[in-house]
Design a protein around this motif. Structure first.
Motif, PDB file in Angstrom:
ATOM      1  N   THR A  19       0.847  -1.186   0.000  1.00 22.94           N
ATOM      2  CA  THR A  19       0.000   0.000   0.000  1.00 22.94           C
ATOM      3  C   THR A  19       0.885   1.239   0.000  1.00 22.94           C
ATOM      4  OG1 THR A  19      -0.038  -0.127   2.377  1.00 22.94           O
ATOM      5  CG2 THR A  19      -1.905  -1.043   1.218  1.00 22.94           C
ATOM      6  N   LEU A 198       1.240 -11.710   7.609  1.00 24.16           N
ATOM      7  CA  LEU A 198       0.198 -11.183   6.724  1.00 24.16           C
ATOM      8  C   LEU A 198      -0.522 -12.355   6.074  1.00 24.16           C
ATOM      9  CD1 LEU A 198      -0.767  -8.441   5.676  1.00 24.16           C
ATOM     10  CD2 LEU A 198       0.746  -8.760   3.735  1.00 24.16           C
ATOM     11  N   SER A 244      -4.868  -2.853  15.962  1.00 26.84           N
ATOM     12  CA  SER A 244      -5.510  -1.851  15.120  1.00 26.84           C
ATOM     13  C   SER A 244      -6.640  -1.148  15.857  1.00 26.84           C
ATOM     14  CB  SER A 244      -6.003  -2.481  13.832  1.00 26.84           C
ATOM     15  OG  SER A 244      -6.893  -3.520  14.117  1.00 26.84           O
ATOM     16  N   LEU A 261       0.255  -1.338   7.348  1.00 28.20           N
ATOM     17  CA  LEU A 261      -1.003  -2.062   7.403  1.00 28.20           C
ATOM     18  C   LEU A 261      -2.114  -1.069   7.717  1.00 28.20           C
ATOM     19  CD1 LEU A 261       0.004  -5.214   9.410  1.00 28.20           C
ATOM     20  CD2 LEU A 261      -0.198  -4.937   6.957  1.00 28.20           C
ATOM     21  N   PRO A 262      -3.194  -1.176   6.983  1.00 34.10           N
ATOM     22  CA  PRO A 262      -4.317  -0.268   7.263  1.00 34.10           C
ATOM     23  C   PRO A 262      -4.924  -0.617   8.610  1.00 34.10           C
ATOM     24  CG  PRO A 262      -4.567  -1.423   5.170  1.00 34.10           C
ATOM     25  CD  PRO A 262      -3.460  -2.084   5.894  1.00 34.10           C
ATOM     26  N   ALA A 264      -8.083  -0.817  11.307  1.00 32.30           N
ATOM     27  CA  ALA A 264      -9.505  -1.106  11.179  1.00 32.30           C
ATOM     28  C   ALA A 264     -10.251   0.222  11.181  1.00 32.30           C
ATOM     29  CB  ALA A 264      -9.967  -1.956  12.342  1.00 32.30           C
TER      30      ALA A 264
ATOM     31  N   ILE B 883      -7.218  -7.845   1.629  1.00 30.07           N
ATOM     32  CA  ILE B 883      -6.319  -8.660   2.428  1.00 30.07           C
ATOM     33  C   ILE B 883      -6.838  -8.698   3.847  1.00 30.07           C
ATOM     34  CG2 ILE B 883      -4.232  -8.414   1.061  1.00 30.07           C
ATOM     35  CD1 ILE B 883      -3.349  -6.279   3.016  1.00 30.07           C
ATOM     36  N   ASP B 884      -6.448  -9.745   4.477  1.00 26.38           N
ATOM     37  CA  ASP B 884      -6.984 -10.044   5.767  1.00 26.38           C
ATOM     38  C   ASP B 884      -5.969  -9.567   6.784  1.00 26.38           C
ATOM     39  OD1 ASP B 884      -8.781 -11.145   7.308  1.00 26.38           O
ATOM     40  OD2 ASP B 884      -8.553 -13.177   6.534  1.00 26.38           O
ATOM     41  N   VAL B 885      -6.309  -8.597   7.554  1.00 27.08           N
ATOM     42  CA  VAL B 885      -5.320  -8.051   8.474  1.00 27.08           C
ATOM     43  C   VAL B 885      -5.858  -8.097   9.882  1.00 27.08           C
ATOM     44  CG1 VAL B 885      -4.074  -6.008   9.132  1.00 27.08           C
ATOM     45  CG2 VAL B 885      -4.376  -6.519   6.734  1.00 27.08           C
ATOM     46  N   SER B 888      -9.594  -7.851  10.357  1.00 26.81           N
ATOM     47  CA  SER B 888     -10.469  -7.042   9.543  1.00 26.81           C
ATOM     48  C   SER B 888     -10.068  -7.199   8.084  1.00 26.81           C
ATOM     49  CB  SER B 888     -10.368  -5.581   9.953  1.00 26.81           C
ATOM     50  OG  SER B 888      -9.021  -5.215   9.938  1.00 26.81           O
ATOM     51  N   VAL B 890      -9.559  -5.529   4.412  1.00 28.04           N
ATOM     52  CA  VAL B 890      -9.332  -4.198   3.871  1.00 28.04           C
ATOM     53  C   VAL B 890      -8.917  -4.275   2.419  1.00 28.04           C
ATOM     54  CG1 VAL B 890      -8.740  -2.985   5.968  1.00 28.04           C
ATOM     55  CG2 VAL B 890      -7.064  -4.402   4.843  1.00 28.04           C
ATOM     56  N   THR B 892      -6.599  -3.409  -0.810  1.00 29.86           N
ATOM     57  CA  THR B 892      -5.165  -3.193  -0.941  1.00 29.86           C
ATOM     58  C   THR B 892      -4.847  -2.057  -1.890  1.00 29.86           C
ATOM     59  OG1 THR B 892      -5.141  -4.835  -2.660  1.00 29.86           O
ATOM     60  CG2 THR B 892      -4.503  -5.551  -0.473  1.00 29.86           C
ATOM     61  N   ASP B 893      -5.844  -1.468  -2.565  1.00 29.34           N
ATOM     62  CA  ASP B 893      -5.504  -0.456  -3.559  1.00 29.34           C
ATOM     63  C   ASP B 893      -5.413   0.941  -2.966  1.00 29.34           C
ATOM     64  OD1 ASP B 893      -8.099  -0.076  -2.999  1.00 29.34           O
ATOM     65  OD2 ASP B 893      -8.862  -0.553  -4.987  1.00 29.34           O
ATOM     66  N   GLY B 894      -5.378   1.035  -1.672  1.00 23.56           N
ATOM     67  CA  GLY B 894      -5.151   2.330  -1.053  1.00 23.56           C
ATOM     68  C   GLY B 894      -6.420   3.111  -0.779  1.00 23.56           C
ATOM     69  N   PRO B 897     -10.695   1.544   3.513  1.00 24.02           N
ATOM     70  CA  PRO B 897     -10.913   0.138   3.825  1.00 24.02           C
ATOM     71  C   PRO B 897     -12.404  -0.198   3.922  1.00 24.02           C
ATOM     72  CG  PRO B 897      -9.406   1.163   5.368  1.00 24.02           C
ATOM     73  CD  PRO B 897      -9.989   2.253   4.548  1.00 24.02           C
ATOM     74  N   ILE B 899     -15.056  -2.986   5.450  1.00 22.28           N
ATOM     75  CA  ILE B 899     -15.197  -4.106   6.353  1.00 22.28           C
ATOM     76  C   ILE B 899     -16.175  -5.083   5.717  1.00 22.28           C
ATOM     77  CG2 ILE B 899     -15.832  -4.819   8.669  1.00 22.28           C
ATOM     78  CD1 ILE B 899     -13.517  -2.836   8.520  1.00 22.28           C
TER      79      ILE B 899
END
Lengths: 267, 913
Positions: A19, A198, A244, A261-262, A264, B883-885, B888, B890, B892-894, B897, B899
């Motif tokens: 990202t 990840l 998060s 990492l984004p 939540a 992707i699973d983070v 949660s 989210v 991946t293209d910026g 996010p 849910i």
């Protein structure tokens, strides 16, 4: 509400799109800027200082001393690589100070003649000789002892303040992160060797070392940064789940790139 | 009295009213002529006596003839068994045989459980017969003084050789036997084994280069009859998925148990065994009596231990007092993680016919006979012909009796597997076991073992090692490397190394440098690598058994779980001990153990293929196939039936992405390799993320971008050209080799185990700075020591064992000759449903998984009843690139996010996000 899928690792080729590409990322900790570098280091431009943590030099020799069959070449190659990575970092950033946030030498048994000679030569090399090096004593340093005087490394205890020129604030240098202490501002620490696994679906992209940033202004807790372990022979501890939600940030070092990492989002 | 008429044995047999079987005479004759060999047949047919009486008769004869040398006390018979549990009974029957023949020989046991003092006495004053395990033989070799002990051995018997061969324990045994042959050149080797597909090879592996050519392969009693029956479910399902149907068959199983005297209920996993045990007790509360009694006995004994009352010096870990069993116990549970004393007690009760039924796992596959057992029930597919035969053989153990086994399917497709297993038994097609070769980790361990003992001369040992099947192709370079590694990773030849573990004495023999090396090495001998296990104990010390760290780590104090047939509440987890107390809560998690899934064997997969081929031609043979006819016709109408001459690929698009379900019908292991290969090749063509699932019938690939839809592309994905390179790339990309390295690192001694973690003891703090994970070693070696041959071994093992390279290549060749049929059923089919549900299980917690699977099932059943045309699928672009983070989901293209919301309806209709 975000759901919490239970995932299990399944091996497979994985392509993860970053990202935030690039080999450096600017973050602010309690309002003070700091660069995260993809080679597991942080850099404060204002004070011209590079921060690394957990070198664990001589870990391979320690294992040999404990009768584990590790080839002697491995000990040397690992130490050489780590030292040359420091040289590269300093030349990239043009910094004049290096702070090691604890655990320079893995154990007393690993402090052999080969290592002493190697580091001495490195310290006397033209790139490193003018650099001022500071070590914050960590748990391993307490048992392996302060580095020899001819390494010219200043040793300080945890909690030492490093003033930031042009600002009234200062960095607080630690080895064990003071996250459970209230009100420590701008701490820099190591010790935990944070890594993050990840996953997507049932697929794991493998464990990556990561920075764990505590920049929260909301909670009453300390602000600061946990730096990943710098040494090549270090394992890792998984970043606890729930980071998060606690408004912390995690930045992965994956194959020479930094990936944030984004968090939540509020559902 | 001439040799060869076995007068002494015969007269003992006559006294017992027995008549020697032909194969026994054949074995005795071969033994008396100094030949080695292997006896194979079904269990319970007098193999033990066939293997030992030749020696006993000769010894007695010599004594009668007055040959004084045979009066001396020395070890003559070394009996190696893979199971400690088996050793005690073997001891007894060997003792009986010795006495029967009239020899006053001592028969002793030596396993990991034998007391230290007894072991020491055995080294000093050896018994004539020693019953032991491969590991214990190696430990024996690690003591100075082993060569005088083993010098007089005349016969080695490897019992249950089929269990050892094909594993690293087998390699370890081969090396140990080679050593004994060097020490005692006139020794003969006999194997006792169940019948395998490659019995002759099994014999050659056991006998080694010296004796293999002259070896005698003896077939025991032929024509043991098996009766394989299937419990056909009343209500048939159309969408089979693993573990679903099982418990519906509970009433039938209970009925079967009630109609027999004593029953063994085999489950494939420990988790399944716990589940069935619980369900049986729920359905038959009156059977709880047994459990209560057990529990009461345990508590009673715990209290004694805790209060230190009349029991005096008894420690809580000592054996609970076995009460004279007054009445029969209706039901018990037996599996490998339970405490040994508990297991032994159940085995005792079973032997004396005091238990109605035991729910068990492979823990009772082998071992002592239980004559009272007259019925065996197999829950779920046995996945292999040999395993089914082995389990069936537990009932009607005596020669001449019919072995009955009742098979209970846990999903509809397993009905086909049962029918196929019966075919394979009738045709006599039984699985082979591939012996392992060039296991350098075992070789390194063996070198260190010998160096700890009497030391070795390099030239002698290399000859000895090369005489084994496992290392007959060992190169000089590999030998040198292993030697260097055993020395401690440093220079082995001459140069002084401060940290060397080995050195050379004045005669040039390689020996261990210090007692520290010996003390560290001995507990590390062995090739069985298990997950770190945690002892489960009651507060007052009563031991229940062990569970894997991974499971208990996921629990918090206060959590309730089912283990050892009890509901337990976790109180604390400290220093490798989980303290528990009986729980009052109703809901509980069943302990899960990793690696529970078995793969369909080649032989069984072939039978399944031919059964499906018949079904495709419209022939439905037997009640099993009739029972699944609905399922098969639905599969045919929605898609196509896979069969040996036709490779079916179903393409479905859903909110999850683009799915391809491929059915090569080759068994789980091959499919895992194929799925990895195809995913790799697809990702090579275009970067994408692919998730996969495999079962014994096929595999599923789910991609985030469209998959090819034309047969040509799929043909080229399945080509054999470049197979090895692609697979190697898969191994490197995924964590496969890294995971395999764990076992290798442990056996080769890279991971310091310290002293064995027994009963809560752990590695002392002094060793903590030495702890490193095998994964770290793998990475470090890959980076700094790429020529480390253990890395190479890890890759080789993954390629041959896990990905089944040879099988995979021939599968690809077969698939290329097949007619390729691509279908777009527009929804899940009976064959794909199980794969989909399995993959989902990997991702979701169990409650949500059940919800989703049930919803999906309901919608498919509706479609099947109304037989509506397939609904075209439109993937939702918004759900892609996630992707699973940490819980949660989210993008991946910026962008912001998203849910993932709970999706209702799932498959087969458009998602409502």
């Amino acid at each position: 509400m975000p759901q919490t899928p239970k995932t299990r690792d399944v091996s497979s080729p994985v392509v993860v799109q970053p990202t935030t590409g690039g080999d450096r990322l600017r973050v602010e900790i309690a309002g003070t800027p700091l660069w995260l570098l993809s080679d597991k280091a942080a850099w404060c431009e204002a004070s011209s200082t590079v921060f690394i943590a957990d070198l664990h030099l001589g870990k391979a020799s320690t294992m040999r001393a404990g009768m584990l069959p590790v080839a002697p070449g491995v000990c040397r190659a690992a130490a050489e690589q780590d030292l040359s990575r420091i040289v590269r970092l300093l030349s990239q950033t043009n910094a004049s100070n290096l702070v090691i946030l604890g655990d320079l030498i893995h154990a007393r048994q690993g402090r052999d003649e080969a290592l002493l000679t190697l580091v001495r030569a490195w310290r006397d090399s033209s790139e490193i000789a003018p650099i001022e090096i500071t070590l914050v004593r960590g748990n391993h340093d307490r048992s392996s002892g302060d580095p020899p005087s001819d390494w010219r490394i200043r040793c300080v205890d945890e909690g030492e303040a490093l003033p930031i020129p042009g600002s009234s604030a200062s960095w607080s240098l630690w080895h064990v992160p003071p996250i459970n202490q209230r009100g420590v501002e701008r701490f820099l620490a190591g010790h935990v060797h944070p890594v993050f696994n990840l996953r997507r679906g049932g697929i794991s992209a493998g464990r990556s070392p990561c920075f764990h940033v505590f920049d929260s202004q909301i909670t009453q807790r300390s602000t600061g940064l946990i730096v990943p372990a710098f040494g090549s022979l270090t394992g890792g501890a998984q970043v606890p789940s729930g980071w998060s939600e606690r408004c912390e940030r995690v930045v992965l070092c994956a194959e020479g790139r930094l990936i944030e990492l984004p968090r939540a989002a509020d559902a | 009295m001439q040799a060869g008429d076995f007068h002494h044995v015969r007269s003992w047999f006559a006294k017992k009213g027995w008549e020697p079987f032909d194969f026994q005479l054949q074995a005795w004759r071969a033994q008396s002529e100094g030949r080695s060999g292997l006896i194979h047949s079904a269990t319970g047919t007098g193999k033990t006596l066939a293997a030992c009486c030749g020696l006993l008769d000769r010894a007695k004869q010599r004594r009668v003839d007055g040959q004084s040398e045979d009066e001396s006390h020395r070890l003559r018979l070394l009996w190696i068994t893979p199971l400690r549990a088996l050793a005690g009974d073997t001891c007894k029957s060997l003792q009986e045989a010795c006495e029967g023949v009239g020899l006053r020989w001592r028969v002793e046991l030596r396993t990991g459980d034998t007391a230290w003092a007894a072991k020491k006495r055995q080294r000093e004053k050896p018994p004539e017969v020693l019953v032991t395990t491969p590991e214990s033989v190696c430990v024996l070799l690690s003591y100075p003084g082993s060569s005088p002990l083993l010098r007089g051995v005349e016969l080695i018997v490897a019992d249950e050789w089929h269990e050892l061969m094909g594993s690293k324990r087998g390699v370890q045994t081969e090396l140990a036997l080679a050593r004994v042959r060097t020490l005692s050149p006139k020794v003969v080797t006999w194997g006792v084994s169940a019948t395998m597909g490659n019995t002759r090879q099994a014999m050659e592996v056991l006998l080694g280069a010296r004796d293999a050519a002259k070896g005698e392969l003896i077939t025991g009693i032929k024509g043991k009859r098996y009766d394989v029956r299937t419990m056909i479910p009343q209500q048939m399902e159309r969408f089979p998925w693993a573990g679903h149907l099982g418990l519906r068959q509970l009433p039938g199983v209970l009925q079967a148990i009630e109609s027999a005297r004593s029953t063994l209920v085999f489950c494939n996993t420990r988790g399944q065994a716990e589940l069935w045990y619980q369900s049986m007790l729920k359905a038959r509360p009156e059977w709880i009596a047994g459990l209560e009694e057990e529990a009461a006995a345990a508590t009673e004994f715990e209290n004694e231990g805790a209060s230190g009352g009349e029991a005096g010096g008894e420690t809580p870990t000592s054996k609970p007092p076995i009460k004279p069993p007054s009445s029969t116990i209706p039901l018990a549970l037996h599996h490998g993680s339970l405490d040994r004393t508990l297991r032994l007690r159940i085995e005792e009760l079973l032997k004396s016919g005091l238990i109605r039924a035991v729910v068990c796992t492979s823990s009772l596959d082998l071992g002592v006979d239980f004559p009272p057992v007259d019925q065996v029930i197999q829950i779920g597919s046995p996945k292999g012909v040999a395993r089914l035969l082995q389990r069936a053989g537990r009932a009607g153990h005596a020669p001449g009796q019919v072995s009955r086994i009742v098979c209970v399917p846990t999903n509809a497709l397993e009905l086909i597997e049962f029918a196929s297993a019966r075919d394979a038994i009738e045709q006599g097609r039984i699985e082979s076991r591939e012996p392992m070769t060039l296991s350098l980790d075992v070789l390194c361990q063996h070198m260190l073992t010998l160096a700890c003992g009497e030391g070795f001369s390099e030239s002698e040992l290399i000859r000895e090692v090369r005489s084994t099947h496992a290392f007959c192709e060992l190169t000089d370079q590999q030998w040198q490397w292993a030697l260097t590694f055993a020395f401690g990773g440093g220079p082995a030849l001459g140069a002084y190394d401060r940290f060397a573990r080995l050195s050379r004495d004045e005669h040039g023999r390689v020996i261990a440098v210090s007692d520290t090396v010996r003390r560290f090495h001995r507990p590390a001998i062995g090739t069985i690598v298990s997950e770190q296990s945690i002892a489960v104990k009651y507060q007052n010390g009563g031991m229940l058994g062990t569970v894997e760290e991974g499971f208990i780590g996921s629990l918090t104090p206060g959590s309730v779980f089912v283990f050892a047939g009890r509901r337990l509440e976790l109180i604390s987890l400290r220093e490798m001990v989980a303290t528990v107390r009986p729980a009052r809560k109703r809901t509980a998690r069943v302990v899960t153990w990793p690696g529970g899934r078995m793969a369909l064997s080649t032989e069984l997969a072939q039978s399944v293929q031919s059964r499906l081929g018949e079904a495709d031609r419209g022939e439905l043979r037997g009640e099993e196939l009739h029972a699944v006819s609905n399922l098969l016709s639905l599969q045919r109408s929605w898609s196509t039936l896979p069969c040996p001459s036709r490779l079916v690929i179903e393409l479905v698009t859903t909110v999850e992405g683009w799915h391809a379900f491929v059915y090569p019908l080759q068994g789980r292991l091959v499919h895992e390799g194929l799925a990895n290969l195809l995913a790799h090749r697809l990702a090579q063509a275009e970067p994408r993320t692919i998730a996969m699932a495999v079962n014994d019938y096929g595999f599923e690939l789910v991609s985030t971008t469209p998959l090819p839809t034309d047969p040509q592309s799929w043909q080229s994905l399945l080509q054999t050209a470049g197979l090895e390179e692609d697979l190697t790339a898969c191994i490197n990309a995924g964590g496969l080799a890294r995971r395999q390295f764990r076992e290798i690192a442990r056996i080769a001694g890279l991971i310091s185990t310290g002293f064995p973690a027994r009963a809560g003891r752990r590695t002392g703090p002094s060793a903590r700075h030495l702890q490193a994970s095998s994964e770290l070693f793998f990475d470090v070696f890959q980076q700094f020591d790429p020529s480390n041959l253990l890395l190479d071994q890890a890759r080789r093992e993954v390629l041959s064992k896990q990905l089944q390279f040879t099988r995979l290549r021939s599968a690809l060749q077969v698939m290329q000759a097949c007619e390729l049929t691509l279908t777009s059923p527009g929804r899940l089919t009976p064959m794909s449903f199980g794969l989909w549900a399995d993959r989902l299980r990997e991702q979701l917690t169990s409650e949500r998984w059940h919800d989703r699977v049930e919803r999906m099932l309901a919608s498919l059943e509706r479609d099947a009843i109304s037989n509506t045309p397939p609904v075209p699928e439109i993937p939702d672009p918004a759900s892609r690139e996630m992707i699973d983070v940490g819980g949660s989901v989210v993008r991946t293209d910026g962008s912001e996010p998203i849910i993932r919301r709970r999706r209702r309806g799932g498959f087969g209709r458009r998602p409502r996000l």
